[in-house]
Design a protein around this motif. Structure first.
Motif, short mmCIF file in Angstrom:
data_model
loop_
_atom_site.label_atom_id
_atom_site.label_comp_id
_atom_site.label_asym_id
_atom_site.label_seq_id
_atom_site.Cartn_x
_atom_site.Cartn_y
_atom_site.Cartn_z
N VAL A 74 0.85 -1.20 0.00
CA VAL A 74 0.00 0.00 0.00
C VAL A 74 0.88 1.25 0.00
N LEU A 75 1.92 1.25 0.85
CA LEU A 75 2.79 2.43 0.96
C LEU A 75 3.63 2.63 -0.30
N GLU A 76 4.17 1.53 -0.83
CA GLU A 76 4.98 1.63 -2.07
C GLU A 76 4.15 2.24 -3.19
N GLU A 77 2.89 1.82 -3.29
CA GLU A 77 2.01 2.36 -4.34
C GLU A 77 1.83 3.87 -4.21
N LYS A 78 1.97 4.36 -2.98
CA LYS A 78 1.81 5.80 -2.75
C LYS A 78 3.16 6.52 -2.74
N GLY A 79 4.22 5.81 -3.15
CA GLY A 79 5.52 6.48 -3.33
C GLY A 79 6.45 6.46 -2.14
#
Ligand code: 5GP
Length: 233
Positions: free
Chosen positions: A59-64
């Motif tokens: 989830v966090l990786e998808e948000k950069g």
């Protein structure tokens, strides 16, 4: 052939070094609380924490957000990038609970007007004392690094708070750890799981985290499974 070498065993995880700057984090079924004063084992906890951490890192990786997460490597293992860890625990709080009640004259459950970031020195022999920016500097964390760590921690909070809100869950508080990768980037490490966060059901305020074990609030596996299902199901 990949060479395996165990480098570290903690209270709830084993860290096994691989070649090429990678590390396996193995989540154990052991749980401890109150500085190791309360201990138990729950079959399936390691699996749940590995899967929940993997899910939240994605989830966090998808948000950069840069994290050490590379992939899932079996039941209770994640493959992660090797980091040089800062000796810090970074706690972010949105709602009054836990040790904050001993610091501020506020009732449990009070929503904070803005998130609080706290720093702790990660050292079992000193019982992870709370520290400030001056102490952090003495420990070798520069002001610039600390500024970046706090910025990322607050960003993670914004993303996860919103994500959990959408699933009827309040993100009360959580602990993060950071490190530097081989390229010199500051990266989110360790785990994000019900062992390291407080999650409350938005309606009932029921705990879906380690407080279930800390304060004998019910069955830990039921709580962690419910959290996992609400995240993934
Ligand atoms: P408190 O300071 O209220 O005990 O903890 C604040 C938050 O950080 C909680 O979500 C708690 O689970 C997490 N936390 C703080 N220190 C530690 C630690 O040493 N280990 C783990 N697993 N979580 C911690």
């Amino acid at each position: 052939m990949v060479k395996l070498m165990q480098v570290y065993e903690g209270k709830a995880k084993k860290v096994i070094s691989l070649d090429e700057g990678k590390v396996i984090m193995e989540f154990k079924d052991d749980v401890t609380a109150f500085d190791g004063g309360k201990k138990a084992q729950f079959r399936g906890k390691g699996w749940l924490n590995a899967q929940i951490s993997a899910h939240l890192f994605r989830v966090l990786e998808e948000k950069g957000i840069k994290t050490h997460f590379i992939g899932v490597a079996g039941e209770n293992r994640l493959i992660v990038e090797r980091l040089r860890m800062y000796p810090l625990e970074v706690v972010v709080r949105n709602v009054v609970a836990g040790s904050l009640k001993r610091r501020l004259p506020l009732e449990e459950g009070t929503e904070l007007p803005e998130p609080i970031v706290e720093l702790y020195y990660k050292d079992d022999s000193l019982h992870d004392p709370m520290i400030n920016r001056y102490h952090a500097k003495i420990l070798g964390v520069s002001e610039a690094e600390l500024g970046e760590i706090e910025r990322i921690a607050l960003n993670v909070n914004e993303i996860l708070r919103e994500y959990f809100r959408g699933r009827g869950i309040i993100l009360v508080d959580f602990k993060l750890e950071f490190g530097k990768n081989e390229r010199g980037e500051i990266v989110l490490g360790d785990e994000i799981s019900p062992d390291t966060c407080r999650f409350w059901d938005a309606e009932t305020k029921k705990s879906l985290d380690k407080d279930v074990f800390r304060f004998d609030k019910g069955d830990l596996i039921n709580a962690y499974e419910e959290l996992y299902t609400r995240l993934t199901g």
